[in-house]
Each structure stands twice: as C-alpha cells, then as structure tokens.
Design an enzyme around this catalytic site. Structure first.
Site, short mmCIF file in Angstrom:
data_model
loop_
_atom_site.label_atom_id
_atom_site.label_comp_id
_atom_site.label_asym_id
_atom_site.label_seq_id
_atom_site.Cartn_x
_atom_site.Cartn_y
_atom_site.Cartn_z
N HIS A 1 22.91 82.42 4.00
CA HIS A 1 24.52 81.87 3.64
C HIS A 1 25.29 81.18 4.41
CE1 HIS A 1 28.40 84.08 1.97
NE2 HIS A 1 28.86 83.45 3.20
N GLU A 2 25.33 81.45 5.74
CA GLU A 2 26.04 80.73 6.53
C GLU A 2 25.32 79.42 6.77
OE1 GLU A 2 28.67 81.79 7.85
OE2 GLU A 2 28.44 83.68 7.17
N HIS B 1 27.32 77.28 4.15
CA HIS B 1 28.68 76.70 4.46
C HIS B 1 28.42 75.56 5.34
CE1 HIS B 1 31.24 79.91 3.12
NE2 HIS B 1 30.39 81.03 3.72
N HIS C 1 27.69 72.65 3.19
CA HIS C 1 28.88 72.44 2.66
C HIS C 1 29.65 71.29 3.58
CE1 HIS C 1 32.58 73.61 0.14
NE2 HIS C 1 32.18 72.39 -0.34
ZN LIG Z 1 30.63 82.92 3.44
#
Ligand SMILES: [Zn+2]
Length: 696
Positions: free
Chosen positions: A491-492, A495, A498
């Site tokens: 998940h991290e 980010h 992105h």
């Molecule tokens: Zn998050």
C-alpha cells in the site's frame, strides 16, 4: 612565482574558510549530496529555527515582488510566480517533518509547537493578502481568453479557489477572527498528537509469570522478554500498545482478564482524565472547525472540506457509507454469532466482548482454514516482501531499484534505493520499517521532495520515504510480516509509485478521496500466486511458499470482513458526524461518540477502529471529513484492478501504461473523475468493492 603561489594558497584558505562559515547552516548552502537529498548527517537541531525564519522572510520578499510588479497581472508573473515562492521554507519544513514524525525528541516537539503559530500567521499573511488576491482574481477572470494548457488552467482555478476558501473575501474583522481560529486549531491538533503519543508510550503491561502468556507463540514471547530486558526488567515480559505488540497479544493470549486489561489500555488512550486527556481538545476542535466553516459561508466543516474532493458534498458521502453499512452490518452480526458459538462450545460462560473478538476469530480461522499468521510469517520476511513489490513495479512500469549506501539518512535503520527506468534516474526511495519511541505509529509515505519542474525549467526528481512499524528483527530472525502487514507495505509503496511516476510541471495535491487509489490498487498484487511465487520464500530454507498455503490464503482472504468493514465504517461515520454540525456546539466527546454509534446500530462487540480521543487521522492528521476516503477509493481500486484481471494478465503492460499515463503521472493536475474516466471509460459502482470484501 612564489608570491603567486602564496597568494593562491591564501585565497584557497580564505575560500574554504569563508565557505565553511557560510555553510554553517546546511539550509543556506547548495546541497552536494547525491540527487540533492537533504544532508541529514549535517543538519543540526539548531539549524532549523534560523532556517525557518529566513525561509519565511524569503517567501515574504518573493510575494512582495509579485504584488509590486508594475506589469499587468499575467499567468506567468502571478500564478506561476506564486508556485515558486517559499522554496527554502519547503525544504526546511520537509526535513523537519521527517524528523518530527520518525525521529523526534523533546526539543523537536517543543520547536514544532513554538513555530506552529508563526507558520500559521505566515500562511495567513499570504492567503489573506488582498493585493495579491486582486492580481490572482484579475488573471482568473480572464481565464477563458488565455491560452492555457489543462494543467495551467487547473492551477489557476485551484489558486483562485484556495484564496476564497482561506477567507480572502471576508470583512476585515472576520479575517481577524479566522486568523485566530487557524492558530488555535493548529495548536490544538499538535497537542492532540502529543497526547496520543504520550498515552501510547505510557501504557505498559508487565507480565511476571510465563503461565499468564499461555497461547502466545514462542517468538512473540521472546520479543516481549527482550522488550522487558531493554527496560531493566530481566526475566519479565513487556507488552505495549504499539501494533506489533498489541495485536498479537489480543489474538493469542488466552487469559481473558489480561486481554481486557490490554484492550482497555488501548481504547482508553487520551481518555484517562490525566494531563494527556483529549476529550476537551476534541470538543474544542470540533466547535472551532464548525465556526470556521460557518465564517467562510459553508453549512458545515464537512461541506467545506468535501467541496474539493471527488465526492463534492457530505450527502454523497453519507449515502455511500449507508450503502456499505447495509451490506456489512449483517455480516458482522453473523460473525459475532459464530464467535459466541465458539465460546459456548468451549464451555466459556460469558458473552462475547470486544477484547474477545481477535482471539476467537483467530481460533475460527484456524479451524475453518487451518491457517495461522505464524504459519505464514516465515514466507514474508520484510526483505522478501520488498523484493516482491519491486518485482511488481518492474513488471508493470519497468522500474529498477538499486540499494545505495552513499546517501545521507535521518536514522541508521533507513534503507535507501535509487529508482531508475531504462537507465534513467527516476527518484530516491527510502524505507524505514521498524517502530521506535521517537516515531509515530502506523504506516505513511511522504514525498519530501515532490517531482516538478523548477523555476529555471529544470526537472526536479522526487525523494520519497515510506515509514512502517513492523516487528523488528530479533537475533538471527528477520522481521517477519503477516498478510496484513505485507499489504501495508505494498500500500505505502503504491503511494511512493504515485510520487515517483508523477510527471507534472507544478506541484499539486491530490484530493483525499482519490489519493488512496494508487496505494490500494497495489494491495491487489500481494497475494496473487504469480507474485507470491516470486517473493514468498521461507527465510530459513529458501523454500517457496507451498501451493496449498497459497490456496488457503486465497480462501481465507474474505474472512472477518464484516468486522473489518464495520469497525472502519464506525470510525468513518464518527468523523462525518463530528464535521457535519451546522453550528458551533459544545459537545461532550464521549456522549457524542456513544450517541453516534447508537444511531448507526454499531453492535457492542465492536468499537470504532479509532475512538475519538486517539483518532489522529481526523484530529491531527489532515483526514477530517476524509476518513471515508479509504473505502471510497476501494470502489475505485477494486474496479481498476479488474481492468488488469479482465485481460487475463495482471501485469498487462498496456493497462499499466494507461494507468500511469492517465492517473499516476498526472498527480493533482487534473480533475479526479476525468482521470478515472480516461483510464477506465466508465464510473465504478460499489459492486466490485462488495465482491472484493465478500459482502455480496
Ligand atoms: Zn494510504
């Protein structure tokens, strides 16, 4: 000749001496570190304050120059120029933010508190600068006659709206009121965060006799013994409220009274009537936020916040949450029933309570799927999971990751990677896995230098840090994750991708209810057999995860989803209710929370994922009226991952490059719905989400 040599020598001496003098504060010099990463090894605590002050002065000067420009306002001399004020301040604040969140101490916290009102005043001086706004407005009003590209057009609109939202159109006395509110609010948030940290660190459960730990796996016992020893309590076992200690305790320890004690420690944080109590702070924050929203002409703080989100208004969020509540609550109720049956079957003569949930859930998981965290962990050593996520990024976006040891770190535990594509430098990624008393809990990612084009037209590459709080290695044993933790890392990393793949001219924020799409979509790859076969290797034997275990992982992936969804919805609804008050009200925090949960029909065996007094996301973390975003984004990520699945290839390059082109690379330079439609061609419904969670 000699004379010349002498002069040369003197000038060299002087040069280095002078340079040294000028460079006493690294913030005032050019950074000669690789890729301009902050020289964490050279930055000293006492460098921050003067750099903050100078940073604000420089920004003030730059703003004055824009305001006093004799030329008529244009996009370049006003909107674009505004983007490049405050470079020094950004630099200092980013470096300081890293330390304050992941390597803090009393001095850093005190400075943060002392600077907070000054920053807030500084920001207000800019956002309430009427002459500056006149120029912005003049460009904004001409927007239809300007030849702007879509990114410039969005920047212009966002800049204009930003001023209005910050109160520029208010009467002078209301502007004064707003300034005071902002200052007060920022101090309250800081105090809230400090209290949560103190309350988390202050609770210790010390176990004296090993028989009290029946049920707890040996590894976790050793870890607790090491923790006790480190605090001078050799021969005992220490448990804390940090996630790697708390959740295993709640999952395995069979002593019900001890579980209750631990649970109460956790759920009472900030609610103990001591000097770290957050009840009044919550009530004050809620009241002042409502006052602020009303002052700015909004019916509620939620209305004010959501205007800028993909959801646009509170009604849309409430009806979305209602829809998911309706699907999830009955599932949670039936899960509670199954847990009670397990208790009865074992002859326990008591009613299921929240401190029993994890424990009996684990038992049912074991019975139903014959799978336990402890069976899985050996295949999920943190370094292997890291390799797995790098592999996915390579298959999707052709990125390569190379560890670098020549780049300054803010803490020795940090691992640093250079990210490249086809030999081209893309950015720097730092990974900081383990908990420390000086680090806040949870997982988060920050682009301490976001990608953009600087004022001289040069490409600035990103520097990104991922922080998590996983079990530290113990002795020869590496840090071993469970599935949830492995997902957190993916998940991290989403980010981080992105930020790493951003390709915009200006820096821009992404709205809260869109920013979790790039992160949450990455979680879909973590348990895909093709990916597991790459990274899930036993840390001792190197043996690949057995196919049987992969099958069990898949089958059990929707287990307990009623609980997970409901505890989330409870927190998200609490957040929305606090921020939907339409006039400033004196609330009693505990009553408000209780009544809200009754209204939604939360069952007594479940508490909100975060209770009010430690709900840092919304009271100190910028997620106010925004906690729903994670679930909202899951609607998007479940649907977006389907785009890969539908092609029969989870690494489909065409879909990946479309996702990068239409979404990742755009950051906040384009309307969110527009981005999504460009990628997928249609708006998603909640079906993919419900399917994903097994709630259909
Ligand atoms: Zn998050």
């Amino acid at each position: 000749m000699k004379k010349i040599a002498f002069i040369l020598m003197i000038s060299t001496l002087c040069f280095s001496a002078c340079r040294k003098e000028v460079c006493e504060n690294p913030f005032f010099c050019k950074w000669d570190t690789p890729y301009g990463v902050p020289p964490f090894d050279k930055i000293k605590f006492e460098n921050f304050k003067p750099a903050f002050i100078k940073g604000m002065e420089e920004e003030d000067k730059a703003i004055d120059a824009i305001v006093n420009n004799p030329g008529a306002p244009t996009f370049d001399n006003t909107i674009k120029a505004l983007q490049y004020t405050g470079d020094l301040l950004d630099k200092v604040q980013s470096a300081f933010g890293v330390l304050n969140s992941a390597n803090t101490n009393d001095s850093i916290q005190a400075l943060s508190k002392a600077m907070s009102p000054l920053f807030s005043k500084h920001r207000d001086n800019i956002s309430l600068n009427e002459k500056l706004f006149e120029r912005v407005k003049s460009v904004y009003e001409k927007r239809d006659n300007l030849t702007l590209n879509p990114e410039e057009r969005k920047l212009l609109e966002d800049t204009y709206r930003g001023f209005v939202r910050n109160g520029i159109a208010l009467k002078p006395e209301d502007k004064e009121k707003l300034r005071k509110l902002n200052q007060e609010l920022s101090l309250l948030s800081l105090k809230f965060a400090e209290n949560v940290l103190a309350e988390t660190n202050d609770f210790n459960l010390v176990i004296e006799g090993e028989r009290d730990l029946a049920g707890l796996p040996e590894d976790l016992k050793l870890q607790a013994a090491a923790a006790a020893k480190a605090k001078g309590m050799k021969g005992k076992w220490l448990f804390t409220l940090q996630a790697p200690s708390y959740f295993p305790f709640m999952t395995y320890v069979s002593d019900r009274e001890l579980r209750e004690k631990m649970f109460r420690g956790y759920m009472m944080r900030g609610n103990n009537g001591n000097s770290h109590d957050n009840n009044e702070i919550v009530a004050k924050i809620v009241k002042l936020r409502t006052e602020k929203a009303n002052l700015l002409g909004y019916s509620s703080f939620a209305a004010y916040v959501l205007e800028r989100n993909m959801s646009k208004n509170p009604e849309t969020v409430f009806s979305f949450l209602d829809e998911v509540w309706a699907a999830a609550l009955p599932v949670a109720v039936s899960e509670a029933k199954a847990l009670q049956e397990m208790i009865d079957k074992e002859g326990g003569k008591f009613k299921l309570e929240p401190w029993d949930w994890f424990y009996y859930t684990e038992k049912i998981r074991k019975e139903k799927y014959d799978i336990s965290d402890e069976e899985v962990r050996p295949y999920f050593a943190v370094d292997n999971v890291t390799k797995g996520m790098f592999y996915v990024a390579n298959r999707l976006y052709s990125l390569e990751f190379k560890e670098r040891n020549d780049i300054p770190k803010y803490h020795p535990e940090v691992k640093t990677y250079e990210v490249t594509r086809n030999g081209m430098h893309i950015g720097i990624l730092m990974l900081d896995y383990f908990p420390r008393a000086s680090k806040r809990s949870g997982g988060w990612t920050s682009a301490i230098r976001p990608q953009h084009i600087d004022s001289e037209g040069k490409q600035v590459t990103p520097v990104v840090i991922i922080n998590t709080n996983f079990n530290p290695p113990a002795g020869d044993k590496p840090s071993l994750l469970n599935v949830e933790e492995a997902s957190t890392l993916f998940h991290e990393f989403g980010h981080a991708l992105h930020s790493l793949l951003s390709n915009t001219t200006y820096q821009s924020g992404v709205s809260r209810d869109f920013v979790e799409l790039p992160s949450q979509i990455m979680e879909h790859w973590v348990l895909e057999p093709e990916v597991l076969n790459e990274y899930a290797k036993n840390y001792k034997t190197g043996e690949l995860i057995p196919a049987e275990l992969i099958k069990k992982l898949d089958e059990s992936s929707k287990f307990n989803m009623g609980f997970i969804t409901v505890e989330f919805l409870a927190a998200a609804s609490l957040d929305m209710e606090y921020h939907s008050l339409t006039k400033p009200t004196d609330i009693v925090t505990a009553d408000f929370e209780k009544k809200t949960m009754e209204k939604y029909g939360l069952i007594s065996e479940i508490i909100p994922r975060y209770r009010s007094t430690y709900f840092s996301h919304i009271f100190s973390g910028g997620y106010s009226a925004g906690y729903y975003s994670y679930l909202w984004c899951e609607v998007l990520d479940a649907d977006a991952f389907k785009a890969f699945k539908e092609t029969g290839d989870i690494f489909n390059k065409e879909v990946a490059s479309k996702f990068e082109k239409e979404i990742l690379s755009r950051k906040g330079s384009r309307d969110e719905l527009e981005m999504y439609l460009a990628f997928r061609g249609k708006k998603p419904g909640i079906e993919a989400l419900l399917e994903n969670r097994g709630l259909k």
